[in-house]
Design a protein around this motif. Structure first.
Motif, short mmCIF file in Angstrom:
data_model
loop_
_atom_site.label_atom_id
_atom_site.label_comp_id
_atom_site.label_asym_id
_atom_site.label_seq_id
_atom_site.Cartn_x
_atom_site.Cartn_y
_atom_site.Cartn_z
N TYR A 85 52.12 28.38 43.17
CA TYR A 85 52.53 27.93 44.55
C TYR A 85 53.73 29.48 45.06
N THR A 145 56.69 29.50 42.98
CA THR A 145 56.84 28.44 42.83
C THR A 145 55.75 28.40 41.18
N ALA A 198 53.63 25.15 40.37
CA ALA A 198 54.16 23.45 40.05
C ALA A 198 53.44 22.60 38.67
N PRO A 208 59.16 12.83 37.58
CA PRO A 208 60.25 12.28 38.70
C PRO A 208 59.27 13.71 39.74
N ASN A 209 60.08 13.23 41.55
CA ASN A 209 59.51 14.22 42.18
C ASN A 209 59.63 15.10 42.02
N GLY A 210 58.63 15.38 42.43
CA GLY A 210 58.19 17.60 42.41
C GLY A 210 57.86 17.69 41.43
N SER A 211 57.50 16.87 40.29
CA SER A 211 56.62 17.27 38.66
C SER A 211 55.78 17.53 38.68
N GLY A 212 54.92 17.72 40.15
CA GLY A 212 53.92 18.22 39.99
C GLY A 212 52.36 16.75 40.00
N LYS A 213 52.48 16.32 39.83
CA LYS A 213 51.74 15.01 39.44
C LYS A 213 50.63 15.14 41.35
N SER A 214 50.84 15.07 42.66
CA SER A 214 49.98 15.53 43.83
C SER A 214 49.42 16.19 43.00
N THR A 215 50.05 17.94 42.88
CA THR A 215 49.13 18.84 42.47
C THR A 215 47.78 18.51 41.46
N ARG A 257 45.04 16.83 43.10
CA ARG A 257 44.35 17.84 44.33
C ARG A 257 43.94 18.25 43.40
N1 LIG Z 1 51.08 23.07 48.99
C1 LIG Z 1 51.85 23.48 48.66
N2 LIG Z 1 52.03 25.00 48.39
C2 LIG Z 1 53.44 25.66 47.75
N3 LIG Z 1 54.70 24.48 47.15
C3 LIG Z 1 54.08 23.45 46.80
C4 LIG Z 1 52.72 22.66 47.04
N4 LIG Z 1 52.69 21.79 47.19
C5 LIG Z 1 53.69 21.45 45.83
N5 LIG Z 1 53.96 22.33 45.91
C6 LIG Z 1 55.15 22.01 45.17
O1 LIG Z 1 54.82 21.90 43.68
C7 LIG Z 1 56.02 21.09 42.60
C8 LIG Z 1 55.64 20.00 42.60
O2 LIG Z 1 54.74 18.79 43.75
P1 LIG Z 1 53.96 17.94 43.82
O3 LIG Z 1 52.72 17.94 42.70
O4 LIG Z 1 54.07 17.39 45.10
O5 LIG Z 1 54.50 16.79 42.85
P2 LIG Z 1 54.75 15.33 42.86
O6 LIG Z 1 53.82 14.35 43.19
O7 LIG Z 1 55.04 15.20 41.70
O8 LIG Z 1 56.00 15.08 43.64
C9 LIG Z 1 56.98 20.76 43.62
O9 LIG Z 1 58.22 21.83 43.34
C10 LIG Z 1 56.18 21.28 45.41
O10 LIG Z 1 57.72 21.63 46.69
#
Ligand SMILES: Nc1ncnc2c1ncn2[C@@H]1O[C@H](COP(=O)(O)OP(=O)(O)O)[C@@H](O)[C@H]1O
Ligand SMILES: [Mg+2]
Lengths: 263, 273
Positions: free
Chosen positions: B11, B14, B16, B35-42, B45
């Motif tokens: 992104y 960044t 991710a 950890p939070n922000g490690s890329g799990k949700s990404t 998706r």
């Molecule tokens: N739509 C987005 N736009 C910009 N940065 C994003 C977006 N989604 C996630 N990020 C960044 O990507 C990284 C991974 O986020 P995320 O997948 O939400 O981690 P987790 O779910 O493990 O907490 C973070 O640094 C987050 O800020």
């Protein structure tokens, strides 16, 4: 290892599933019914009031006298409501996050946008035609004695009424397309209002009808809702074709962007 | 079965997710820990076809999400944020999804009952508490009776009773032979629920192993986790370019597990230098 179906279900999902889903979603929001009710009530009321205030034309204006155009004045309001609701059909998904459920069911963005357009376009087309016809007859009945009454069978009258109804369907689709382009409610509504109200007014003030006649509202009022075509303006069928072109371009661009962007 | 193959997602500046590969097998709960922000949700998706990877691909049941024939009957997902319109009732939301997914409408009331929302199913979902919203998300995931399930931080916002309910649900889904991927940043939750673990830090794979293997020799999962994620930060700082055992080129196959375990063991020592 019990309940899991190892056998793949036959067939596959497609447009029909997407359309059914969109129809359920549309009718399960209260705002849909309220907005359409507002459109119908507003357009009929404006048509009736306008006609009740329509005077007998002076002799020099009698030839150009077109009460059908007056009775359809409420299209200006109707397009706003229908257009905004169309915007929300798309942007409401993004602001609420429901787009992620929707795309889980229908992953293909083009199929989804086509389904939204088909369902909402059909609904607004039907409502538009119904309200245009009702408005015409209600307004005609409100004409003062002595004012020439237009008949639905008079030259150009049925065309004007039906094209005005179809205009609402087209503006509904335009709203969906703009919503798909911006994916944000505020900017999409601003764009819609700008294109329909602000720009044609500003443009008309500066350069007269040369450019202004191409804006949707101008086409609706001066090209579609006319039993007697107006000089300097697009002819009814040209105006209608130009509108269809706008809708196709905006929806096409919206679909492209939806397919490219992350949800 | 979920196959994540060399996924990378950026992104802007960044990164991710970076060159991430792993597999999620049926019949077990696979914890997706980081950890939070490690890329799990990404990552989730991208598996769902919502975000487009910059590199690599994710396959579910052998296909990209967008190529599934009946997506909702093959994959169910609870994603991180709310995924319903606040103006629609839970029943209408699920009924619409059922129509889109080719699922019989009677299934809606079944899943509403299963998650305990039958009594409030007619209410606008915008009035739901966080816990009820999570339950609605789980109902949507279960709607198509799918063989593959993804849950992104499902216990967030739930009370202890809800947490336990989720835990039992995950286990029973896996026991039925389904593929279950469960993300969390909560180590204790993983220790209780997951059989298998995929650990990531800063978007990279740190370990693809079993909870059992990770906690051998009397070490707690928490200790193992901090050893791993500490090493990941270290690696990022490029101080130890030779430490590659569990990162980019790791493909997550079963044969590699021992390598990973030894890399994990090596991590704290390298940190000490
Ligand atoms: N739509 C987005 N736009 C910009 N940065 C994003 C977006 N989604 C996630 N990020 C960044 O990507 C990284 C991974 O986020 P995320 O997948 O939400 O981690 P987790 O779910 O493990 O907490 C973070 O640094 C987050 O800020
Ligand atoms: Mg997350």
């Amino acid at each position: 290892m019990t309940a899991v179906t190892a056998t793949a279900p036959t067939g596959h999902h497609g447009f029909a599933h997407a359309a059914r889903m969109e129809w359920i979603k549309l009718r399960s929001l209260r705002s849909t019914a309220w907005a359409l009710l507002l459109t119908v009530a507003g357009m009929v009321a404006i048509g009736v009031v306008t006609m009740a205030n329509t005077k007998v034309p002076s002799a020099d204006k009698a030839a150009a006298f077109d009460p059908t155009n007056n009775v359809l004045a409420g299209v200006a309001l109707g397009q706003l409501v229908v257009g905004v609701l169309g915007v929300l059909v798309v942007t409401g998904e993004y602001t609420s996050g429901s787009i992620r459920s929707t795309l889980a069911a229908i992953p293909d963005r083009r199929t989804l946008l086509t389904a939204k357009a088909a369902v909402y376009g059909t609904l607004t087309l039907l409502v538009g035609e119904a309200v245009a016809l009702v408005t015409f007859f209600a307004g005609r009945a409100a004409l003062a004695d002595g004012v020439p009454r237009p008949g639905i069978g008079d030259p150009g009258v049925l065309r004007a009424v039906l094209m005005s109804g179809a205009y609402l369907g087209l503006i509904g689709l335009l709203g969906i397309g703009i919503g798909a382009l911006t994916r944000h409610t505020a900017s999409a509504i601003a764009t819609l209002v700008g294109v329909t109200f602000v720009l044609p007014a500003v443009n008309g003030g500066i350069s007269g009808p040369t450019v202004a006649k191409f804006f949707p509202t101008m086409i609706a009022g001066n090209s579609l809702a006319v039993a007697k075509p107006v000089s300097d303006m697009l002819s009814p069928w040209t105006g209608f074709a130009v509108l269809c072109l706008y809708v196709a371009v905006v929806l096409g661009a919206g679909a492209r962007l939806l397919a490219r962007r992350d949800a | 079965m979920i196959e994540v193959q060399g996924l990378t997602k950026r992104y802007g500046p960044t990164t991710a997710v970076e060159a991430l590969s792993f597999e999620v097998r049926p019949g077990a709960v696979t914890g997706f820990l980081g950890p939070n922000g490690s890329g799990k949700s990404t990552t989730m998706r991208m598996i769902m076809g919502l975000d487009r990877p910059d590199e690599g691909k994710a396959l579910v049941a052998g296909r990209r999400y967008g190529e599934l024939r009946w997506p909702l009957r093959e994959v169910g997902a609870l994603l991180e944020a709310r995924t319903f319109h606040p103006g629609r009732s839970a029943r209408a939301h699920l009924t619409a999804l059922a129509a889109g997914g080719g699922i019989r409408p009677a299934r809606v009331d079944e899943v509403l009952a299963a998650v305990g929302l039958s009594g409030v199913a007619g209410r606008r979902a915008g009035t739901y508490s966080l816990g009820m919203a999570q339950r609605l998300g789980i109902a949507a995931a279960l709607l198509g009776d799918p063989g593959v399930l993804l849950f992104d931080e499902p216990v967030n916002g739930l009370d202890p009773e809800g947490v336990r309910w989720i835990r039992e649900l995950m286990k029973s889904l896996a026991a039925e032979g389904r593929t279950v991927l469960l993300s969390s940043h909560l180590i204790s939750e993983m220790a209780l629920t997951a059989d298998h673990l995929v650990v990531i830090g800063q978007g990279r794979l740190l370990a693809d192993t079993t909870v059992r293997e990770l906690t051998t020799r009397g070490r707690s999962l928490e200790e193992a986790f901090f050893a791993l994620t500490g090493a990941s930060a270290d690696y990022r700082g490029a101080a130890h370019p030779t430490y590659r055992g569990a990162t980019a080129d790791h493909q997550g196959t079963a044969a590699d597990h021992h390598e990973v375990a030894s890399a994990i063991d090596a991590a704290p020592e390298r940190n000490d230098r």
